[in-house]
Design a protein around this motif. Structure first.
Motif, mmCIF file in Angstrom:
data_model
loop_
_atom_site.group_PDB
_atom_site.id
_atom_site.type_symbol
_atom_site.label_atom_id
_atom_site.label_comp_id
_atom_site.label_asym_id
_atom_site.label_seq_id
_atom_site.Cartn_x
_atom_site.Cartn_y
_atom_site.Cartn_z
ATOM 1 N N LEU A 409 0.829 -1.196 0.000
ATOM 2 C CA LEU A 409 0.000 0.000 0.000
ATOM 3 C C LEU A 409 0.871 1.256 0.000
ATOM 4 N N PRO A 410 0.451 2.314 -0.690
ATOM 5 C CA PRO A 410 1.235 3.551 -0.709
ATOM 6 C C PRO A 410 1.403 4.125 0.695
ATOM 7 N N LEU A 411 2.478 4.909 0.870
ATOM 8 C CA LEU A 411 2.810 5.465 2.174
ATOM 9 C C LEU A 411 1.733 6.406 2.681
ATOM 10 N N TRP A 412 1.084 7.156 1.774
ATOM 11 C CA TRP A 412 0.109 8.133 2.242
ATOM 12 C C TRP A 412 -1.135 7.466 2.818
ATOM 13 N N ILE A 413 -1.425 6.234 2.365
ATOM 14 C CA ILE A 413 -2.560 5.515 2.960
ATOM 15 C C ILE A 413 -2.220 5.101 4.390
ATOM 16 N N TRP A 414 -0.966 4.679 4.592
ATOM 17 C CA TRP A 414 -0.554 4.355 5.952
ATOM 18 C C TRP A 414 -0.594 5.603 6.837
ATOM 19 N N ALA A 415 -0.212 6.769 6.269
ATOM 20 C CA ALA A 415 -0.271 8.011 7.035
ATOM 21 C C ALA A 415 -1.719 8.341 7.420
ATOM 22 N N ALA A 416 -2.651 8.102 6.480
ATOM 23 C CA ALA A 416 -4.064 8.341 6.781
ATOM 24 C C ALA A 416 -4.554 7.410 7.880
ATOM 25 N N LEU A 417 -4.080 6.178 7.842
ATOM 26 C CA LEU A 417 -4.470 5.222 8.880
ATOM 27 C C LEU A 417 -3.960 5.671 10.248
ATOM 28 N N VAL A 418 -2.706 6.152 10.292
ATOM 29 C CA VAL A 418 -2.156 6.649 11.555
ATOM 30 C C VAL A 418 -2.955 7.847 12.053
ATOM 31 N N LEU A 419 -3.330 8.763 11.137
ATOM 32 C CA LEU A 419 -4.128 9.929 11.516
ATOM 33 C C LEU A 419 -5.461 9.514 12.097
ATOM 34 N N PHE A 420 -6.070 8.519 11.482
ATOM 35 C CA PHE A 420 -7.355 8.030 11.995
ATOM 36 C C PHE A 420 -7.210 7.479 13.405
ATOM 37 N N ILE A 421 -6.149 6.713 13.622
ATOM 38 C CA ILE A 421 -5.935 6.137 14.954
ATOM 39 C C ILE A 421 -5.724 7.236 15.984
ATOM 40 N N VAL A 422 -4.947 8.267 15.611
ATOM 41 C CA VAL A 422 -4.705 9.378 16.524
ATOM 42 C C VAL A 422 -6.004 10.106 16.854
ATOM 43 N N LEU A 423 -6.809 10.404 15.827
ATOM 44 C CA LEU A 423 -8.068 11.100 16.053
ATOM 45 C C LEU A 423 -9.022 10.264 16.907
ATOM 46 N N ALA A 424 -9.070 8.977 16.598
ATOM 47 C CA ALA A 424 -9.944 8.107 17.385
ATOM 48 C C ALA A 424 -9.483 8.048 18.836
ATOM 49 N N SER A 425 -8.159 8.003 19.038
ATOM 50 C CA SER A 425 -7.633 7.974 20.400
ATOM 51 C C SER A 425 -7.961 9.262 21.145
ATOM 52 N N MET A 426 -7.853 10.397 20.447
ATOM 53 C CA MET A 426 -8.210 11.676 21.061
ATOM 54 C C MET A 426 -9.689 11.697 21.438
ATOM 55 N N ARG A 427 -10.514 11.145 20.559
ATOM 56 C CA ARG A 427 -11.959 11.116 20.848
ATOM 57 C C ARG A 427 -12.249 10.281 22.084
ATOM 58 N N VAL A 428 -11.598 9.126 22.176
ATOM 59 C CA VAL A 428 -11.808 8.257 23.340
ATOM 60 C C VAL A 428 -11.289 8.946 24.599
ATOM 61 N N TYR A 429 -10.109 9.567 24.485
ATOM 62 C CA TYR A 429 -9.545 10.268 25.632
ATOM 63 C C TYR A 429 -10.456 11.400 26.090
ATOM 64 N N GLY A 430 -10.991 12.174 25.151
ATOM 65 C CA GLY A 430 -11.896 13.267 25.511
ATOM 66 C C GLY A 430 -13.165 12.767 26.182
ATOM 67 N N TYR A 431 -13.663 11.648 25.671
ATOM 68 C CA TYR A 431 -14.875 11.089 26.263
ATOM 69 C C TYR A 431 -14.615 10.630 27.696
ATOM 70 N N VAL A 432 -13.514 9.909 27.891
ATOM 71 C CA VAL A 432 -13.197 9.416 29.236
ATOM 72 C C VAL A 432 -12.958 10.586 30.192
ATOM 73 N N ARG A 433 -12.272 11.606 29.743
ATOM 74 C CA ARG A 433 -11.998 12.756 30.604
ATOM 75 C C ARG A 433 -13.271 13.490 30.984
ATOM 76 N N SER A 434 -14.182 13.677 30.004
ATOM 77 C CA SER A 434 -15.437 14.372 30.310
ATOM 78 C C SER A 434 -16.282 13.579 31.294
ATOM 79 N N ARG A 435 -16.266 12.251 31.153
ATOM 80 C CA ARG A 435 -17.029 11.424 32.101
ATOM 81 C C ARG A 435 -16.449 11.546 33.500
ATOM 82 N N ARG A 436 -15.141 11.560 33.604
ATOM 83 C CA ARG A 436 -14.535 11.703 34.928
ATOM 84 C C ARG A 436 -14.871 13.063 35.539
ATOM 85 N N GLN A 437 -14.825 14.133 34.775
ATOM 86 C CA GLN A 437 -15.172 15.455 35.276
ATOM 87 C C GLN A 437 -16.630 15.519 35.699
#
Length: 448
Positions: A409-437
């Motif tokens: 697979l081309p490198l830019w597709i792997w970069a998009a996959l990494v971006l998706f994982i980062v965004l998804a991780s941020m979303r999960v982190y934000g959700y967990v933090r808001s629930r704790r607050q």
């Protein structure tokens, strides 16, 4: 404002993540067929195995070949063990022509009778005649309608080529034409990839050679290019031709003189059969020529006259090899039916019977006076005297090519996959933090 800002951030993050995921999936679906081989189902057969270690030498004077043979003595008959002399019926009305060939076999395709031979089991580099084994092995296993996208490794093959271009789609049927007519090493490499990779193809070829009784053969690639340890014999090449000519598709590819091969911009270009015997010898029906610096010229030629089909296999000779094959074929037709055969081309059934007899000889018997059975000798008549044994039960196997496709697979597709994982991780982190607050505020209100 803070809550509205957080809400908008979450919505934006969610939208971006979904968009990236959808884009990645769509691009993967579109890109994979254009950069990887299709998943091709294998026909029922024996389980695949990796080839054994290569022999140390590329040429062996030993007539017996490998120790794996279940036959006692040389495969095809005891007389085939003779070296550096023409093996023929001493009472033949006419001796074979004196041709400058290191090793050859002249045989009847239908009966398997060997009319004459010279160093038939001498192990030599086969050059492109090895492609007959490649075809014989992969024809029953690959769907000829399946599409294959060539990769850079195919296009970069050295030696003779049909002209595959990386990232261009071809059918398996077209690749077989490219294998036979111009002796395309790029087509040979592509067919190996389409069958699951070079290791898988080589394992299948070694299995097929053993099934046919070709115990002098050891393969290192699917093209026949010179590599240490890649050897075959005139006897084995005759076996491949005989087995191949039983298949209508093999006969079609081996006897086609010209074919329009796909090129650029929707156009085609003509490829031609490089086996000169096809155009120079009346009644020729195939099969395959070859040349490398170590193998010199090699050739498997077959012809049909008045209902009789003969095959001749030549190894290590000079050009033009077709003339020497033609002389031997002419001699074969002049004496066929009036000569005592000096050996036989064994069949897969003979091999199965020999293996069964060998297994029985190694199995302890119940009776104290029962003599152990001996492994059969494949004599001139090809009979082994062992009971008939059925074929091995079919195995349903499928070649998996997805991991290799993902690696391309081309490198830019792997970069998009990494971006998706980062965004998804941020979303999960934000959700967990808001629930704790939220939980903390709830506990504070309860205490107050």
């Amino acid at each position: 404002m803070t809550r509205d800002f957080r809400t908008r951030c979450r919505r934006a993050t969610r939208t971006a993540a979904v968009a990236v995921l959808a884009t990645l999936i769509s691009l993967s679906v579109v890109t994979l067929p254009a950069t990887a081989q299709p998943v091709v189902p294998l026909a029922p057969g024996t389980p695949t195995a990796k080839p054994s270690a290569s022999p140390d030498a590329t040429e062996s004077p030993e007539p017996g070949g490998r120790e794996a043979s279940p036959f006692q003595g040389p495969v095809g008959g005891e007389s085939l063990a003779e070296l550096d002399k023409v093996i023929v019926d001493p009472d033949a009305a006419k001796e074979p022509p004196d041709v400058d060939v290191k090793s050859y076999v002249v045989a009847d395709i239908d009966t398997g009778e060997i009319l004459a031979a010279k160093n038939p089991h001498l192990r030599l580099p086969p050059a492109s005649t090895l492609k007959t084994l490649t075809a014989l092995t992969l024809l029953p296993r690959l769907d000829k309608r399946a599409r294959y996208t060539a990769v850079r490794a195919d296009a970069d093959m050295e030696g003779s080529k049909v002209g595959l271009e990386a990232d261009r789609i071809y059918t398996i049927d077209q690749l077989f034409y490219g294998l036979f007519l111009p002796s395309g090493n790029d087509a040979a490499n592509a067919l190996a990839n389409a069958s699951g990779g070079m290791d898988t193809a080589l394992g299948l070829m070694m299995d097929e050679a053993a099934r046919l009784g070709a115990y002098d053969t050891h393969v290192v690639n699917t093209s026949g290019l010179d590599e240490p340890g890649q050897v075959s014999s005139a006897y084995d090449l005759a076996l491949f031709a005989r087995a191949g000519l039983e298949r209508p598709d093999f006969r079609k590819y081996a006897s086609t003189l010209r074919y329009d091969f796909p090129g650029r911009n929707g156009k085609t270009f003509q490829i031609q059969n490089l086996n000169d015997l096809m155009t120079e010898y009346p009644g020729a029906i195939g099969v395959k020529n070859g040349y490398t610096t170590k193998a010199h010229h090699t050739l498997i030629g077959a012809a049909e006259r008045q209902g009789r089909r003969l095959v001749v296999s030549l190894m290590r000779t000079d050009s033009p090899s077709w003339e020497k094959a033609a002389d031997l074929l002419d001699w074969g037709y002049s004496v066929a039916g009036d000569i005592t055969p000096v050996g036989t081309l064994v069949t897969a059934k003979d091999v199965t019977q020999a293996v069964e007899a060998q297994t029985a000889a190694l199995t302890p018997t119940a009776g104290p006076n029962t003599a152990p059975a001996e492994a059969p000798t494949a004599g001139a008549d090809g009979a082994t005297g062992a009971p008939t044994v059925g074929a091995a039960p079919p195995v349903d196997t499928t070649v998996a090519v997805l991991p290799r496709a993902l690696q391309r697979l081309p490198l830019w597709i792997w970069a998009a996959l990494v971006l998706f994982i980062v965004l998804a991780s941020m979303r999960v982190y934000g959700y967990v933090r808001s629930r704790r607050q939220s939980d903390a505020r709830t506990r504070a209100v309860a205490r107050g």
